[in-house]
Design a protein around this motif. Structure first.
Motif, short mmCIF file in Angstrom:
data_model
loop_
_atom_site.label_atom_id
_atom_site.label_comp_id
_atom_site.label_asym_id
_atom_site.label_seq_id
_atom_site.Cartn_x
_atom_site.Cartn_y
_atom_site.Cartn_z
N PHE A 12 0.83 -1.20 0.00
CA PHE A 12 0.00 0.00 0.00
C PHE A 12 0.86 1.25 0.00
CE2 PHE A 12 -3.69 -2.46 1.88
CZ PHE A 12 -4.43 -2.35 0.73
N ASN A 13 1.86 1.26 0.88
CA ASN A 13 2.70 2.44 0.99
C ASN A 13 3.47 2.70 -0.30
OD1 ASN A 13 3.63 4.61 2.57
ND2 ASN A 13 5.58 3.55 2.85
N SER A 14 4.03 1.64 -0.90
CA SER A 14 4.80 1.82 -2.14
C SER A 14 3.88 2.29 -3.27
CB SER A 14 5.48 0.53 -2.56
OG SER A 14 6.09 -0.09 -1.48
N ALA A 15 2.69 1.67 -3.36
CA ALA A 15 1.76 2.06 -4.42
C ALA A 15 1.36 3.51 -4.25
CB ALA A 15 0.53 1.16 -4.39
N PHE A 16 1.14 3.91 -2.99
CA PHE A 16 0.74 5.29 -2.75
C PHE A 16 1.85 6.26 -3.14
CE2 PHE A 16 0.19 9.13 -0.37
CZ PHE A 16 -1.14 9.41 -0.60
N LEU A 17 3.10 5.91 -2.75
CA LEU A 17 4.22 6.80 -3.07
C LEU A 17 4.38 6.95 -4.58
CD1 LEU A 17 6.94 5.93 -0.43
CD2 LEU A 17 5.50 7.95 -0.60
N ALA A 18 4.21 5.81 -5.30
CA ALA A 18 4.34 5.86 -6.76
C ALA A 18 3.25 6.76 -7.35
CB ALA A 18 4.23 4.45 -7.34
N ALA A 19 2.01 6.61 -6.85
CA ALA A 19 0.91 7.43 -7.34
C ALA A 19 1.17 8.89 -7.03
CB ALA A 19 -0.41 6.97 -6.72
N GLU A 20 1.68 9.14 -5.82
CA GLU A 20 1.93 10.53 -5.42
C GLU A 20 2.97 11.18 -6.33
OE1 GLU A 20 2.64 12.60 -1.16
OE2 GLU A 20 4.21 11.27 -1.83
N ARG A 21 4.04 10.40 -6.63
CA ARG A 21 5.08 10.95 -7.51
C ARG A 21 4.51 11.33 -8.86
NH1 ARG A 21 9.00 7.88 -5.09
NH2 ARG A 21 8.44 6.01 -6.20
N ARG A 22 3.61 10.48 -9.39
CA ARG A 22 3.01 10.77 -10.69
C ARG A 22 2.12 12.00 -10.62
NH1 ARG A 22 2.86 6.42 -14.75
NH2 ARG A 22 1.70 7.88 -16.01
N VAL A 23 1.25 12.02 -9.60
CA VAL A 23 0.25 13.09 -9.54
C VAL A 23 0.91 14.43 -9.21
CG1 VAL A 23 -1.81 13.89 -8.32
CG2 VAL A 23 -1.57 11.49 -8.89
N LEU A 24 1.90 14.39 -8.34
CA LEU A 24 2.49 15.66 -7.89
C LEU A 24 3.73 16.06 -8.65
CD1 LEU A 24 2.11 15.51 -4.01
CD2 LEU A 24 0.62 16.55 -5.69
N SER A 25 4.05 15.32 -9.74
CA SER A 25 5.31 15.65 -10.43
C SER A 25 5.24 17.06 -11.00
CB SER A 25 5.57 14.64 -11.54
OG SER A 25 4.49 14.64 -12.43
N TRP A 26 4.05 17.48 -11.47
CA TRP A 26 3.90 18.84 -12.01
C TRP A 26 4.18 19.86 -10.92
CZ3 TRP A 26 0.63 21.91 -9.36
CH2 TRP A 26 -0.28 21.26 -8.51
N HIS A 27 3.87 19.48 -9.66
CA HIS A 27 3.98 20.45 -8.58
C HIS A 27 5.43 20.82 -8.34
CE1 HIS A 27 3.39 22.23 -4.61
NE2 HIS A 27 2.20 22.49 -5.06
N ARG A 28 6.30 19.79 -8.38
CA ARG A 28 7.70 20.06 -8.13
C ARG A 28 8.27 20.93 -9.25
NH1 ARG A 28 8.73 14.73 -7.11
NH2 ARG A 28 7.31 14.70 -5.34
N SER A 29 7.91 20.60 -10.51
CA SER A 29 8.45 21.38 -11.61
C SER A 29 7.87 22.80 -11.59
CB SER A 29 8.16 20.69 -12.94
OG SER A 29 6.82 20.33 -13.03
N ALA A 30 6.60 22.93 -11.16
CA ALA A 30 6.01 24.26 -11.09
C ALA A 30 6.71 25.09 -10.03
CB ALA A 30 4.52 24.15 -10.77
N LYS A 31 7.08 24.44 -8.93
CA LYS A 31 7.76 25.15 -7.85
C LYS A 31 9.12 25.67 -8.31
CE LYS A 31 5.84 25.81 -3.99
NZ LYS A 31 5.25 25.23 -2.84
N GLN A 32 9.78 24.85 -9.16
CA GLN A 32 11.14 25.20 -9.53
C GLN A 32 11.20 26.48 -10.37
OE1 GLN A 32 12.58 21.61 -11.25
NE2 GLN A 32 13.22 20.79 -9.28
N THR A 33 10.15 26.73 -11.19
CA THR A 33 10.21 27.88 -12.08
C THR A 33 9.92 29.19 -11.34
OG1 THR A 33 7.94 27.44 -12.68
CG2 THR A 33 9.63 26.63 -14.17
N THR A 34 9.24 29.09 -10.20
CA THR A 34 8.89 30.33 -9.53
C THR A 34 10.01 30.79 -8.62
OG1 THR A 34 7.73 29.01 -7.88
CG2 THR A 34 6.38 30.09 -9.56
#
Lengths: 263, 262
Positions: free
Chosen positions: A241-263
């Motif tokens: 469960f934990n690994s699946a959740f982390l993988a899903a989180e990485r996918r869903v939030l990947s835009w967030h990290r890249s969005a943070k980097q440009t600002t």
């Protein structure tokens, strides 16, 4: 390939510990501490000795595990939906927050096991009681994180949205929810691991099927390799469960990290 | 002078919220919207909760739960903090033990209760041991995480002034890890209550608020007792958590980035 090999080498302590454990338990010969080889055999007979057309899964594997996982996930989804809706409402309305916050703080401070008897009296034993118990016990991390996340939305983003004439609904789905998402995910993750604990507890106390029930059943019939085997399966479930959740989180939030980097 | 809006007052609004819920529940019970047999009247529950304060049996149960909780947390800190420092400062040991820890960590501690019931004859010992197992993880992980966060420049500075390893540990690593440890202990204290009460519920026969709920379950007005006991458990949870937060704020006022790791 090289990475895989390195990963396998990294796991060298596992066989060493298993071997030591085997030798130790064979040495002390205690009924409640069976050697790992015996636990593995008992796990095999418990779950993998069914007919071939069902992939060798036994009745116990096909009923207990899906039933438990179903309850856990239903409770988690229910808590997620309720927690996000209420949390965002609390986060966006300072007045509502001032009224409700003490109640939320109090409700989440109640250790969930104290409420198990209450849920049993309310719904009697069955999936309804288990799902509502799990959901009530784990909703708080999601709710509190969602309200924090919704409160900390960048003012500038909201003002810009207003200037561009975005409606309330659009602002909610395009600005508020996305910017609260990392916090909401952190809450959902805590809730997921708590859900496993409460699932086991609810099945140990009030259930006639599920992994927790199987655990209790094995203990009552003094089948200690069965007890250990069930604990191992629960550990594996938690890990998956934990690994699946982390993988899903990485996918869903990947835009967030890249969005943070440009600002 | 600005006009003072009474709705800006947090305390007043909070009190109104609590009172509002109480009134809604009371009215719903009295008008029959909620069957008082299923969910007792709010005033009945509150009266029961107040009566519990003078109930000697309940108080000794609370004392037993809190005793196991405190002892468990004490052992946890004594065990997990040195272990965290050991693992954090010896990367080779850490990488060797990591697969084992990664496997042990997701095992729900509640699942160990049936096993512990068979192994321990003394219910109090069992409770404390289960608490230690479950509470160790947040403390251990926060300690290791905090140790990674220690300013390398501060360590190097001390080293170049000729301080030994233990002095660096004592003067730099420990103080800068302490806030993380405190957060871990606060998280662990909530888990310790959950596990302790679960052990009481499943173990039976022992003292504790979990057993109190179990024993009052046979009464006709059991729900009233259950909710009243849950209210006190919530108060205990809130007070202990509040004390930890307060202590963290006072002791680590200098620590600006109080980061939470769950």
């Amino acid at each position: 390939m090289n990475g895989l090999l390195r990963g396998a080498v990294r796991l060298w302590p596992v066989p060493v510990v298993l071997l030591l454990w085997e030798l130790l338990t064979r040495g002390i010969e205690m009924l409640s501490f069976p050697p790992p080889s015996q636990i593995a055999t008992s796990m095999y007979t418990m779950w993998l000795t069914g007919p071939a057309e069902r992939l060798w899964l036994t009745d116990a594997a096909l009923t207990n595990i899906p039933v438990s996982v179903g309850r856990l996930l239903s409770g988690w989804v229910l808590a997620g939906v309720v927690g996000i809706v209420l949390g965002v409402a609390l986060g966006r309305s300072p007045l509502l927050f001032r009224f409700i916050d003490p109640l939320v703080q109090f409700a989440r401070a109640i250790p969930p096991p104290m409420l198990l008897a209450f849920f049993m009296a309310l719904f009697s034993i069955g999936p309804r009681m288990q799902i509502s118990f799990i959901a009530f016990g784990i909703v708080w991390p999601v709710l509190i994180n969602a309200s924090e996340g919704a409160r900390q939305v960048d003012r500038q983003h909201l003002d810009t949205a207003r200037v561009f004439g975005l409606s309330g609904g659009e602002r909610l789905f395009r600005i508020i929810l996305p910017s609260a998402m990392p916090k909401i995910f952190a809450g959902l993750r805590v809730s997921l691991s708590l859900a496993l604990i409460l699932m086991v507890l609810s099945e140990l106390v009030g259930s006639t099927d599920g992994i927790g029930f199987q655990l209790l059943d094995a203990q009552r019939s003094y089948d200690f390799s069965g007890v250990w085997g069930t604990i191992v399966v629960l550990g594996v479930l938690g890990y998956v469960f934990n690994s699946a959740f982390l993988a899903a989180e990485r996918r869903v939030l990947s835009w967030h990290r890249s969005a943070k980097q440009t600002t | 002078m600005t006009r003072h809006n009474p709705l800006d007052n947090r305390l007043l609004c909070g009190a109104l919220g609590v009172a509002g819920l109480f009134c809604v529940m009371e009215v719903a019970g009295r008008t029959g919207l909620i069957d008082p047999l299923v969910f007792p009247l709010a005033s009945t529950v509150l009266g029961r909760a107040a009566a519990l304060v003078t109930d000697g049996e309940f108080l000794s149960d609370v004392a037993s739960t809190l005793g196991a909780w405190a002892l468990g947390l004490l052992f946890t800190v004594a065990l997990a903090v040195p272990a965290g420092f050991l693992l954090g400062s010896l990367p080779r040991v850490e990488s060797a033990l990591r697969p084992i820890l990664e496997f042990l960590r997701p095992i729900p501690s509640i699942a160990l209760i049936p096993l512990a019931l068979a192994v321990f004859s003394d219910r109090f010992d069992m409770k404390v041991l289960l608490i230690v197992y479950a509470a160790t993880w947040p403390v251990l992980i926060n300690t290791m995480y905090g140790l990674k966060d220690v300013d390398p420049l501060a360590k190097e500075t001390l080293r170049s002034f000729g301080f030994g390893k233990s002095a660096v540990l004592w003067r730099v690593s420990l103080p800068s890890t302490a806030p993380f440890i405190a957060t871990g202990v606060r998280l662990a204290s909530a888990i310790a209550l959950i596990v302790g009460i679960s052990a009481e519920l499943l173990g039976g026969g022992a003292q504790g608020i979990g057993s109190y709920v179990l024993e009052s379950g046979g009464n006709a007005d059991a729900v009233e007792y259950i909710i009243a006991a849950a209210i006190w458990a919530g108060v205990i949870g809130m007070v202990t958590n509040g004390l930890f937060v307060l202590a963290e704020r006072r002791i680590f006022r200098w620590h600006t980035a109080r980061t939470e790791v769950v």
